[in-house]
Design a protein around this motif. Structure first.
Motif, PDB file in Angstrom:
ATOM      1  N   ASN A 185       0.824  -1.199   0.000  1.00 27.41           N
ATOM      2  CA  ASN A 185       0.000   0.000   0.000  1.00 27.41           C
ATOM      3  C   ASN A 185       0.865   1.258   0.000  1.00 27.41           C
ATOM      4  O   ASN A 185       2.051   1.219   0.328  1.00 27.41           O
ATOM      5  N   LEU A 186       0.242   2.377  -0.362  1.00 26.49           N
ATOM      6  CA  LEU A 186       0.933   3.659  -0.458  1.00 26.49           C
ATOM      7  C   LEU A 186       0.856   4.471   0.827  1.00 26.49           C
ATOM      8  O   LEU A 186       1.381   5.585   0.883  1.00 26.49           O
ATOM      9  N   TYR A 187       0.214   3.914   1.852  1.00 21.18           N
ATOM     10  CA  TYR A 187       0.091   4.655   3.097  1.00 21.18           C
ATOM     11  C   TYR A 187       1.404   4.590   3.872  1.00 21.18           C
ATOM     12  O   TYR A 187       2.190   3.668   3.729  1.00 21.18           O
ATOM     13  N   GLY A 188       1.641   5.583   4.707  1.00 21.86           N
ATOM     14  CA  GLY A 188       2.806   5.555   5.573  1.00 21.86           C
ATOM     15  C   GLY A 188       4.069   6.096   4.921  1.00 21.86           C
ATOM     16  O   GLY A 188       4.039   6.761   3.879  1.00 21.86           O
ATOM     17  N   VAL A 189       5.194   5.788   5.546  1.00 21.57           N
ATOM     18  CA  VAL A 189       6.482   6.380   5.177  1.00 21.57           C
ATOM     19  C   VAL A 189       6.927   5.975   3.779  1.00 21.57           C
ATOM     20  O   VAL A 189       7.457   6.804   3.023  1.00 21.57           O
ATOM     21  N   ILE A 190       6.727   4.715   3.408  1.00 23.43           N
ATOM     22  CA  ILE A 190       7.160   4.272   2.076  1.00 23.43           C
ATOM     23  C   ILE A 190       6.344   4.974   0.999  1.00 23.43           C
ATOM     24  O   ILE A 190       6.857   5.346  -0.060  1.00 23.43           O
ATOM     25  N   ILE A 198      18.845   9.283   3.170  1.00 21.65           N
ATOM     26  CA  ILE A 198      19.337   8.030   2.590  1.00 21.65           C
ATOM     27  C   ILE A 198      18.339   7.425   1.611  1.00 21.65           C
ATOM     28  O   ILE A 198      18.721   6.636   0.741  1.00 21.65           O
ATOM     29  N   VAL A 199      17.049   7.793   1.729  1.00 25.87           N
ATOM     30  CA  VAL A 199      16.059   7.339   0.757  1.00 25.87           C
ATOM     31  C   VAL A 199      16.256   8.032  -0.585  1.00 25.87           C
ATOM     32  O   VAL A 199      15.973   7.455  -1.651  1.00 25.87           O
ATOM     33  N   GLU A 200      16.775   9.245  -0.553  1.00 22.47           N
ATOM     34  CA  GLU A 200      16.923  10.024  -1.783  1.00 22.47           C
ATOM     35  C   GLU A 200      17.894   9.366  -2.767  1.00 22.47           C
ATOM     36  O   GLU A 200      17.681   9.401  -3.984  1.00 22.47           O
ATOM     37  N   TRP A 237      17.368   8.413  -6.963  1.00 18.26           N
ATOM     38  CA  TRP A 237      18.155   8.815  -8.127  1.00 18.26           C
ATOM     39  C   TRP A 237      18.702   7.595  -8.861  1.00 18.26           C
ATOM     40  O   TRP A 237      18.800   7.573 -10.091  1.00 18.26           O
ATOM     41  N   GLU A 238      19.065   6.581  -8.092  1.00 14.30           N
ATOM     42  CA  GLU A 238      19.713   5.406  -8.659  1.00 14.30           C
ATOM     43  C   GLU A 238      18.752   4.515  -9.438  1.00 14.30           C
ATOM     44  O   GLU A 238      19.120   3.914 -10.443  1.00 14.30           O
ATOM     45  N   SER A 265      16.746   1.000   3.367  1.00 11.65           N
ATOM     46  CA  SER A 265      16.099   2.034   2.567  1.00 11.65           C
ATOM     47  C   SER A 265      16.191   1.713   1.078  1.00 11.65           C
ATOM     48  O   SER A 265      15.225   1.908   0.326  1.00 11.65           O
ATOM     49  N   ARG A 266      17.337   1.209   0.672  1.00  9.32           N
ATOM     50  CA  ARG A 266      17.519   0.825  -0.725  1.00  9.32           C
ATOM     51  C   ARG A 266      16.518  -0.271  -1.114  1.00  9.32           C
ATOM     52  O   ARG A 266      15.844  -0.188  -2.136  1.00  9.32           O
ATOM     53  N   GLY A 267      16.412  -1.283  -0.254  1.00  9.73           N
ATOM     54  CA  GLY A 267      15.469  -2.367  -0.521  1.00  9.73           C
ATOM     55  C   GLY A 267      14.031  -1.898  -0.526  1.00  9.73           C
ATOM     56  O   GLY A 267      13.202  -2.380  -1.305  1.00  9.73           O
ATOM     57  N   SER A 268      13.710  -0.921   0.339  1.00 10.91           N
ATOM     58  CA  SER A 268      12.338  -0.415   0.415  1.00 10.91           C
ATOM     59  C   SER A 268      11.940   0.317  -0.863  1.00 10.91           C
ATOM     60  O   SER A 268      10.822   0.163  -1.361  1.00 10.91           O
ATOM     61  N   ILE A 269      12.861   1.122  -1.402  1.00  9.84           N
ATOM     62  CA  ILE A 269      12.567   1.852  -2.637  1.00  9.84           C
ATOM     63  C   ILE A 269      12.450   0.893  -3.815  1.00  9.84           C
ATOM     64  O   ILE A 269      11.539   1.014  -4.655  1.00  9.84           O
ATOM     65  N   LEU A 270      13.342  -0.088  -3.877  1.00  7.52           N
ATOM     66  CA  LEU A 270      13.250  -1.099  -4.929  1.00  7.52           C
ATOM     67  C   LEU A 270      11.941  -1.877  -4.820  1.00  7.52           C
ATOM     68  O   LEU A 270      11.286  -2.169  -5.825  1.00  7.52           O
TER      69      LEU A 270
END
Length: 524
Positions: free
Chosen positions: A279-284, A352-354, A358-359, A465-470
């Protein structure tokens, strides 16, 4: 509910997923878990019959998956599912196992272990049928009550179902002949009116029976009018009712109980795959909408603690807490809020999420990444007006010109409202007592610590954070890694467009100010 396991390929390797977990604790393709003499938690769930509410939620899915993968020797699991929109309980139950988080166990015959209980926490007595009630009373040995309406902007009448449902689950549990343990999932912010939150019961703002009588007796308009006064210092009706439900659990049911209070629940860190979110709710969701160029300002104090906890670790803590409650025969509260020695701030997390934004840019970006945390409320409001509201009206104007339906203003209003509700938590900081959580972890054997890990003392926030964005990219946007080159190309285009618009804005502002100045000077 049956199907082959998907080949994760490059995606799996990029997140460090092997086809078999270390030390043979479980097989990637659903083999039987191996238990050592120290694997007491898995042994506890052997032959247990579990009744789970909230199974279709984010946390509930992970609880189901973990139990079916790691504790296959359990007897049965009954999952409460309500009909929703145009889908029956049966349809939603079948669709539940199509989520990617269940890919590792799809080769198992799930119909042997997990069963549907049709019901609804918003209905009296959970909307259960007579046969299901008798079945649960006769067979259940462990109750995990995780269902709740978690919306921050719901009315008090809607939120009161959190209290009513908990009361009804407890009443049902009282009649369960073989019940061994009851676990209630609360929130770390249930007592957020205190700056330091201990692992104990607090006096509720109102007794559960008084609240339920109030919402039953008053009409909607009257109830809505007095709600702000009832809430007092509590930020919303969700937190208010969660505090009341804790007191309800305290006073009911003479069996070992555990209350687990997770903080801000985020995507998985390890299991069943890193980065899974639904889901799109919350920090992610905040990070993702920022990466898409949609969200550009958040009212938050950069140095305040962000108590983020991965959903799989939350599930492991809940399952371990049930084991401990049965073992000790007592009632214990657990503030699961991360580890005080490895905290992260809002500023550090967004920083660190930023990098992965970009990557691993997505080709679905709508604007250049220009997200900022802003502590000054007035400055934040000004930025929201120019970067959200004005942009939304301009976008809708363009849509009208090309003959398409408008969506931007409506969506930004919803986004701004959500961010305003979240700001209560991002602008404040709490300290949490964690003695019971640390003691629970210390009492677990080495095998249990591997199988049911929840300690965040050594969490690598950059890797997470990297895994969360992926994960958000794959599971929410449905984009695979091979779209990254297209995303980078679009990002470069948006870079040029963004700064061209910024330059044009300042140029026009300069011309406007010069015009005003010359007009005033001329008149003078």
């Amino acid at each position: 509910m049956h199907g082959g396991t998907k080949n994760l390929g490059v995606w799996g390797k990029s997140l460090g997923i092997d086809e078999e977990r270390e030390n043979g604790t479980w097989s990637f393709f659903g083999g039987t878990s191996t238990m050592s003499s120290e694997a007491q938690i898995g042994e506890f769930y052997k032959e247990q019959t579990i009744f789970l509410t909230g199974g279709t939620g984010f946390l509930g899915k992970i609880l189901i998956e973990k139990l079916l993968r790691q504790c296959w020797d359990l007897n049965k699991m009954y999952v409460l599912v309500r009909p929703k929109k145009d889908k029956s309980s049966e349809e939603r139950f079948e669709e539940l196992f199509e989520y990617p988080c269940f890919d590792l166990i799809k080769r198992k015959n799930l119909s042997e272990k997990v069963f549907l209980i049709s019901g609804d926490i918003q209905k009296p007595f959970l909307g259960l049928g007579v046969q299901d009630v008798e079945l649960l009373k006769k067979e259940t040995t462990c109750v995990i009550h995780a269902a709740a309406n978690v919306k921050f902007d719901q009315t008090l009448k809607a939120a009161s179902h959190n209290v009513r449902a908990t009361r009804d689950v407890l009443e049902l549990a009282k009649q369960m002949q073989n019940l061994k343990v009851f676990v209630h999932v609360s929130t770390a912010f249930s007592n957020c009116v205190h700056s330091h939150i201990e692992e104990r019961f607090y006096a509720p703002p109102m007794k559960s029976e008084n609240l339920l009588a109030l919402v039953d007796d008053l009409d909607d308009n009257t109830l809505q009018a007095i709600t702000p006064k009832l809430l007092g210092e509590y930020p919303n009706t969700y937190i208010y009712t969660k505090c009341i439900t804790e007191d309800l659990v305290k006073t009911c049911l003479q069996v070992p109980k555990a209350i687990v209070r997770p903080a801000i629940v985020t995507s998985t860190i390890e299991e069943p795959v890193p980065g899974w979110v639904d889901n799109l709710y919350g920090v992610i969701g905040i990070a993702l909408t920022a990466a898409l160029g949609i969200l550009r300002s958040m009212h938050a104090k950069k140095n305040n603690r962000a108590p983020l906890v991965p959903v799989d670790y939350v599930a492991n803590c809940i399952l371990a807490a049930a084991w401990k409650a049965h073992r000790s025969g007592t009632t214990t509260i657990y503030n699961y809020t991360g580890h005080n020695k490895n905290m992260i701030t809002w500023g550090r997390f967004m920083e660190i999420v930023e990098t992965p934004c970009w990557e691993f840019p997505t080709e679905k970006i709508v604007w250049f990444f220009c997200f900022k945390l802003r502590e000054n409320q007035l400055w934040h409001k000004i930025c929201v007006f120019f970067l959200h509201t004005m942009v939304a009206y301009f976008a809708d104007f363009v849509l009208i010109c090309v003959g398409r339906a408008t969506i931007a203003v409506k969506n930004y209003r919803r986004l701004n409202k959500m961010m305003d509700l979240i700001s209560y938590f991002s602008m404040r900081s709490w300290s949490f007592e964690q003695d019971n959580v640390l003691e629970l972890w210390d009492q677990m054997g080495n095998e249990d610590k591997k199988m049911f890990k929840f300690s965040m003392e050594d969490t690598d926030w950059v890797k997470y954070s990297r895994g969360s964005i992926l994960g958000a990219r794959m599971y929410l946007l449905k984009e695979t890694l091979d779209t990254i080159p297209k995303g980078k190309k679009k990002l470069k285009i948006m870079f040029v467009v963004h700064y061209a618009v910024v330059a044009l804005f300042w140029y026009l502002l300069y011309k406007f100010l010069m015009f005003v100045a010359s007009s005033l000077y001329g008149n003078f």
